[in-house]
Every structure is written in structure tokens, then in C-alpha cells.
Design a protein around this motif. Structure first.
Motif: not given
Length: 789
Positions: A196-201, A234-244
């Protein structure tokens, strides 16, 4: 770890089940290879079914990426046929059997020999069987079972691109979508939150934002201007575990460019421009360039220049250079320093593709003032017309003024001008011009019939500066004057038949006139006043500039009159009336019954009727030739009988023929025969001069030989009279001189060559009596001293 080892452990037993009690194996294998069917028959005909199950197991589960020191225990296979005496042997086949998965053939225990990766393979299907060691017979049918790999969070999210490129129009509103980025996680999406991936800037705030679930990047600030900043990273981050916390992450870079919109009007960097121009510049000359600045790009920066109505709008023009977006000031009309020295123009610069969304920002154009100063130069004279047309009667007298041209100096100095005729256009020098006032007058008489038009060029030159000159064409039309009389269009010679009747038309005559009257030609025909009434023929005016000749009587005779000459008076109707007399020759001929001519000569009456006109002419020519030959033969024979003029050496006669003409020199052999001077006998032949046509062509002249014993004086007088009376004697334009000294001249020789042989000195005293002109000669020969010298 002990708990993990116990999870896949199951105890297998052989039990009897009904068909609908089959566990998960039915879903995996899809059939029942170990099923035994027993049938029992009763009196009522009903059949009973039962199934004996020799194997039973569920799915086996393993954790991926096992890092323990021992092999990972998977599970155990067991059949109820196994008595524990080691008589059975377990065999494992299928995915990874023997390499990834090993089985204890005595106990049926299965272990994982290597570390497994669910992302490489998440499911393994194996087959198991138990055989009797002694007989080699399967005690149970072969069946399949599944080993599934449980996922752990061992993969970070990865973007589909390492670098994204996107663009968005400047001045876009907040929340305008720019681009969507996508990251994928190799972990199992159905097991926990590993995938489960969540995006952030991470970089790019506060200008842009990203949706945490979809990965769509949007604008975060309103009215971002490209002119202030065009590129963003612009740098975008994708993090799994729902961003936890503890989740894995990956990043990507997005380069965002703001595209241009027409949100800036053109602006002149200065409000006034100054240019200078000589007054003599040709039309279309570029005087200067102006440029309005527009920070936009492409078609948004395209500018159109125009001159506002007002001063100089009709004299100058402005064009747009599409490559540089500059306005070029050009000359549209001729400039005149004396007329106006300064022009002030208002030049507008406006966008050609305005954007309606930004019209509220103000008008998308700007205005500048352009001042143009006209410089004075020395200009050539200017004629009052671009060409002149002069009409003059052809009978104008020499020296008459026929027209005038005028030119002026356009400069403020107003220099004096002189006029002249370009002689290249008047080679015959027919016209001239007064140098001061430009009056054109004639030098020679004019003749419309030879030259109806004369095109000359007049040059006007400044007296103080001869380099400043201009020319103008002058077309002179010669008007017709009735100065030519009409005359026959051709030489007319006709015939009338001897058997003609009165009133017959024998000839129609027409006339021509070199004049060209404005109302056209009109000719009249009348008999000449000397013979107002001709008894033989009548002249009938056809009223169409022709006349018919009619017979007046019946019958004509060749014997009485073979040829008639009919004079006809022709005159025109122009002023002054011109007239002439044309003579029509009419021969009388013999004709057949249809009026066709047969013969016109009187001699033909006595000849054979069968001879034609051509034959008669041929016979006549032959007779003439024979007569000429006879005359020549007689003359030649007579010439041979002549005695030579010089009978002895003592009889010497000097015959000198002097030709007082400038001939062609030694090469001119056509004027006369030089042998005449050497052979007196040749004078007997009357040789015609070959460079001048004699007046009487067919006259053959024979002179009486004068060389036989004749007195010299009489000889000379005869020769002189003979040449005076003979106009064809050669040469026709020369003087023939005949001199004769004789045999026994009383005069001694005057040769100075014999002076030295003289016995005594000669007496030259008489030379002093001859006057002052002979004084020098008397001094040379008039004394003893002179003789001695």
C-alpha cells in the motif's frame, strides 16, 4: 521461530469421507485421483457409493526470505499404509523438488533447502507418492499439494520513470493538474500493507502539491508567471505500509515547465524615435527600425505595427519584420524638402493574438512617436510634363517655332536652366531649341510623307551645376498638307479590239496620293483641257476613286493607228487642290469573237497566220543579232587594212591623252584603257567607258582613220571636233589633249643634260628683263660668276 515451525505442521490420517466432504485438494487439483469407488447391489436395484481416502493434507505455507541457520521445515507426508517398519518410501516431484524442497523418504518430512523470494515465485505445486520398497508398487495414488510463500515487506515502491517532464500554462489557477506519477510495490497487495503506497512531496513546495493516493501533481500557487520563473524541479516520494513508520520508500524527480500565455502587452522601450532622410530617396526606402518589447514567446509575442492617422500617414508606411518583430519605416511618397521638412508619426504596436482571459490587464498595444527630418539636396530640373506632344504642319518654314518645353529647379536656390536637344535622337539636325526659354524650332523643311513622326529628347541642365540634368521625350507629329498631286497607281497599258463596239469598257484605272487628308481621299477624272472631246475614247468617273475608259466608236484599225495615247486629268478635293495628268497607252489589237487579244503589231498582217507573238519576237531578235554581227565583221576587216601611224623611226608623233579626273588609282582599271596612251592605233576603236553609262547605248560609232599622211594641225582639229560632237567618246568627264611636235622642229632640245656639251656659255641676260619673279633665276644664270659656279 518455534511458532513459525509449527504453523505448517499437520497430522495426516486416513479416514473415510463422503464425496461432498473433500477438503481444499479438490480446488487445487481439480480431480480425485485417489478416490476409490465401491458399488453394492440390492434387490430393489439401488446402488450405494463410498470413497476411501488414503491421503489428506491442506496447503503448506512458508515465509519468504528466511534467514535462519537451519533449513526451514515445511511439513510431513504420511499414509495409513505406513506401519512404521520402513517398508514404504516417500517420493516428492514438481516445482523445486530436490533443489528447493527435499523430503525424507523414510519419514515424509519436507524441508526448504534455500531462501525463497515471493516476488520471484509465490506458489509451488508438488506431487507426492508412497511406494513399497520391496515390490515398487504405489500404495497410494499420486496426488498434488501446494506450497505458498507468505509475503514480507522486503520491496520498496518504485516509480515507472526515474525522471518525469511536464508542463503547465503560466497563470494557471490553484489545483490545476500537471502530471500523474505512479509507483509500484512488488510486495503482495493482498497480504498486509506491504504494497500500500502513499505519495508525498519532498521538494517543490509551495508551488506544487501531490495527491497522496493518486500521485497527481497539481499547482499550489495562483498566477505563477513564466517571465519570473520558468523551470521547477519537484521531488515526489512513494512510501509503502500506508506511509507508516517502518515502511519502505522510493523517490522520483519531476521537471515542470511553465508554458507561455499572452499575458504581456508590447511596450516600446522609448517614447520617441528620430530619423533623417534625404529628399531624393526612392520609394520603398527603409529609413529606420523601431521595436516594441514583449516578454511573451512564439505567436504570443508577434507584433503588428501601424501608423495612426495624422501627420505623414500618407507619406510613410511601416512594415513588420516577422523574424525580428521590428517595425520598418519606409517611404511611400516622394519627399520634398521645399514642401515640408519635418514629419511626426504616431506608430502603434499591438499583439496579433491577444488572449481574452487577460484583456482585463489593459490594452495589448503601445504607441511611440517617430520624427522624420527631410534633408535638402541639389535636385535636377523637373519638367512640367512627363512628355510633350507637338503637332506641326509639314509646310512650316525653316526657323519656325513649333512648341515649347518648360522645366524648373525644385531646390530652394532655384538655379537657372538651359535647354538642349539630345543629338542622338535627332541625327539629321532637323530641330533645335532656344537654350533659355525652351522654344523648339525647325532647322530644315519637314516632309510628312517621308517621316510622319519625330521623337526627340530635350535635356534641361542647371547652369551652375552641369551634373544636375534631366530629360523629357518630345513627340512631334507632322500634319499633312496637300502638297502631292494624285497619280496613277501603276503604269497602265491596255488594248482595244479592232472589232470593238462603242460603249465597251476597256480599262479601269485607279490612282494613289502620298497625302493623307483627314476626310479621306476623293479623286476626280476628266479629259485634259487641250482635248476636251476625244473622238475615240470616253473617260467615265466611277465616283469611287477609279475611272473607266470606254470606247466611243465602232471598230478600230491597226493600219491607220496602232497606238492611242489618252491623257487623263486627275485632281483631288483637298486644299489646295493638286492635279496631274496621266497618260494611258492603248494599242489596237486583233481579237477573236470573244474579245481575247491575238495580235497587236501591224507587221503581223503579212506573216503566216500560224505564227504566234512569241515566235515573231524571237525572229526579230535573230535578225537584229545577224545585223550586228555583219557590222562588226565589216569594221574588223576595215581595221586590218589601215596602215600604222608610225611609218619610220624618224616619224614620231606624241599623242598625249590627259584625263583630269581622280580615279581609283592604279587599281582602277574600269575607267579607261591605259593601252590607248601607248598604241595610237588603238584610238581607232571607239571603246566605251565602262564606269559611266553612255547616253546612247546601242550607238556603235566608227571614226575615219586619220593616221594616213595628214597634216598634224588638221589632225588635231579633226580630233577635237570629233570628240566635241561625240558625247559618248571616252572618257565622258575628261579633257582629251592632242599635241604633235613633228619630225623637223625648228626648236632645239631644252634638256639640261646637253648643257655641259655646249661649246660656249649661253646668254641668260634676257632673264633680268622678265621681272622680279625671275630675279633668282637671273642671278643664277645671268653672269660669268654664275656660269663658273
Amino acid at each position: 521461530m518455534g511458532a513459525y515451525h509449527c504453523l505448517p505442521l499437520f497430522i495426516w490420517t486416513c479416514v473415510f469421507h463422503t464425496v461432498d466432504s473433500i477438503p481444499l485438494q479438490e480446488k487445487v487439483s481439480g480431480d480425485f485421483p485417489n478416490k476409490r469407488i465401491v458399488g453394492l447391489t440390492k434387490d430393489d436395484g439401488k446402488m450405494l457409493h463410498r470413497t476411501k481416502r488414503g491421503w489428506m493434507w491442506n496447503q503448506f505455507f512458508l515465509l519468504e526470505e528466511y534467514t535462519g541457520t537451519d533449513t526451514q521445515y515445511v511439513g510431513k507426508l504420511h499414509t495409513d499404509q505406513d506401519k512404521g517398519d520402513g517398508n514404504l518410501k516417500y517420493i516428492l516431484t514438481g516445482d523445486g523438488a530436490g533443489s528447493l524442497f527435499v523430503i525424507d523418504e523414510n519419514t515424509g518430512d519436507i524441508h526448504a533447502a534455500k531462501k525463497l523470494d515471493r516476488e520471484e515465485k509465490s506458489l509451488y505445486i508438488l506431487r507426492a507418492k508412497a511406494i513399497d520398497r520391496k515390490t515398487g508398487r504405489q500404495v497410494e495414488p499420486e496426488s498434488e499439494f501446494i506450497i505458498k510463500i507468505h509475503d514480507i515487506n522486503d520491496n520498496e515502491p518504485k516509480f515507472t520513470k526515474e525522471l518525469y517532464t511536464a508542463s503547465v500554462p503560466e497563470m494557471s489557477g490553484v489545483g490545476t493538474s500537471v502530471i500523474q506519477v505512479t509507483a509500484t510495490d512488488a510486495d503482495d497487495v493482498n497480504y498486509g500493507n506491504s504494497a500500500k503506497v502513499v505519495y508525498s512531496i519532498l521538494q517543490g513546495q509551495p508551488y506544487f502539491s501531490v495527491d497522496p493516493e493518486s500521485g497527481i501533481i497539481k499547482t499550489a500557487l495562483p498566477d505563477m508567471s513564466r517571465e519570473n520563473r520558468e523551470q521547477y524541479q519537484v521531488v515526489i516520494q512513494a512510501k509503502d505500509m500506508g506511509g507508516q513508520m517502518g515502511g519502505l520508500s522510493g523517490t522520483t524527480t519531476v521537471n515542470i515547465t511553465l508554458t507561455d500565455v499572452n499575458n504581456n502587452p508590447p511596450r516600446f522601450p522609448q517614447s520617441t524615435y528620430q530619423f533623417n532622410s534625404p529628399e531624393s530617396v526612392p520609394l520603398g526606402t527603409h529609413l529606420g527600425r523601431i521595436k516594441a518589447n514583449d516578454p511573451d514567446l512564439g505567436e504570443n509575442a508577434e507584433i503588428e505595427y501601424s501608423i495612426a492617422e495624422g501627420d505623414g500617414a500618407d507619406v510613410f508606411d511601416v512594415i513588420t519584420d516577422k523574424d525580428t518583430q521590428e517595425g520598418i519605416i519606409t517611404v511611400k511618397q516622394n519627399l520634398d524638402f521645399e514642401n515640408k521638412m519635418l514629419y511626426t508619426l504616431r506608430v502603434d504596436a499591438s499583439n496579433t493574438h491577444p488572449d481574452p482571459r487577460f484583456l482585463h490587464l489593459g490594452p495589448f498595444k503601445d504607441t511611440a512617436v517617430v520624427k522624420i527630418s527631410v534633408e535638402d539636396i541639389d535636385e535636377p530640373p523637373v519638367f512640367s510634363k512627363i512628355s510633350y506632344l507637338i503637332e506641326v504642319d509639314e509646310d512650316v518654314k525653316e526657323g519656325s517655332i513649333i512648341g515649347q518645353v518648360t522645366a524648373y529647379d525644385p531646390d530652394a536656390m532655384s538655379n537657372l536652366i538651359k535647354y538642349s536637344v539630345d543629338r542622338h535622337t535627332d541625327m539629321d539636325r532637323i530641330f533645335s531649341i532656344h537654350s533659355e526659354n525652351g522654344s523648339i524650332f525647325t532647322l530644315k523643311t519637314l516632309d510628312r510623307e517621308s517621316s510622319p513622326w519625330h521623337n526627340i529628347t530635350i535635356t534641361a541642365t542647371e547652369i551652375n551645376n552641369s551634373k544636375q540634368s534631366s530629360q523629357v521625350p518630345v513627340f512631334i507629329r507632322i500634319l499633312d498638307i496637300n502638297d502631292h498631286a494624285p497619280e496613277f497607281a501603276m503604269y497602265y497599258e491596255t488594248f482595244v479590239c479592232e472589232n470593238a463596239k462603242a460603249g465597251q469598257l476597256i480599262q479601269t484605272v485607279s490612282v494613289m496620293d502620298k497625302d493623307d487628308p483627314p476626310r479621306g481621299h476623293k479623286f476626280f477624272f476628266e479629259p485634259v483641257p487641250e482635248f476636251p472631246l476625244n473622238p475615240n475614247f470616253t473617260i467615265v468617273d466611277n465616283k469611287d476613286n477609279t475611272a473607266g475608259i470606254m470606247t466611243r466608236k465602232d471598230g478600230y484599225s491597226r493600219n491607220k493607228m496602232s497606238t492611242y495615247l489618252l491623257p487623263i486629268l486627275i485632281f483631288d478635293n483637298d486644299y489646295p487642290i493638286q492635279s496631274s495628268t496621266g497618260t494611258l497607252t492603248i494599242r489596237v489589237c486583233a481579237c477573236d469573237s470573244e474579245g481575247n487579244m491575238q495580235s497587236c503589231s501591224a507587221e503581223a498582217l503579212v506573216l503566216t497566220a500560224g505564227l504566234s507573238t512569241g515566235a515573231l519576237i524571237a525572229i526579230l531578235l535573230c535578225v537584229i543579232i545577224l545585223l550586228v554581227l555583219v557590222v562588226l565583221f565589216a569594221a574588223l576587216k576595215r581595221q586590218r587594212k589601215k596602215e600604222p601611224l608610225i611609218i619610220s623611226k624618224d616619224d614620231v608623233r606624241d599623242n598625249i591623252v590627259t584625263y583630269n579626273d581622280e580615279g581609283g588609282g592604279e587599281e582602277d582599271t574600269q575607267a579607261f584603257d591605259i593601252g590607248t596612251l601607248r598604241n595610237p592605233e588603238a584610238r581607232e576603236d571607239s571603246k566605251l567607258r565602262r564606269d559611266v553609262m553612255p547616253e546612247t547605248i546601242f550607238q556603235i560609232r566608227r571614226t575615219v582613220p586619220l593616221w594616213e599622211n595628214i597634216d598634224v594641225q588638221e589632225f588635231i582639229h579633226r580630233r577635237l571636233k570629233e570628240n566635241d560632237s561625240d558625247p559618248s567618246a571616252p572618257p565622258y568627264d575628261s579633257l582629251a589633249t592632242y599635241a604633235y611636235e613633228g619630225n623637223d622642229s625648228i626648236a632645239d632640245s631644252l634638256s639640261s643634260l646637253e648643257s655641259l656639251t655646249a661649246d660656249g656659255n649661253q646668254d641668260y641676260d634676257y632673264l633680268s628683263d622678265w621681272g622680279p619673279r625671275f630675279k633668282k633665276l637671273a642671278d643664277m644664270y645671268g653672269g660669268d660668276d654664275s656660269d663658273r659656279d
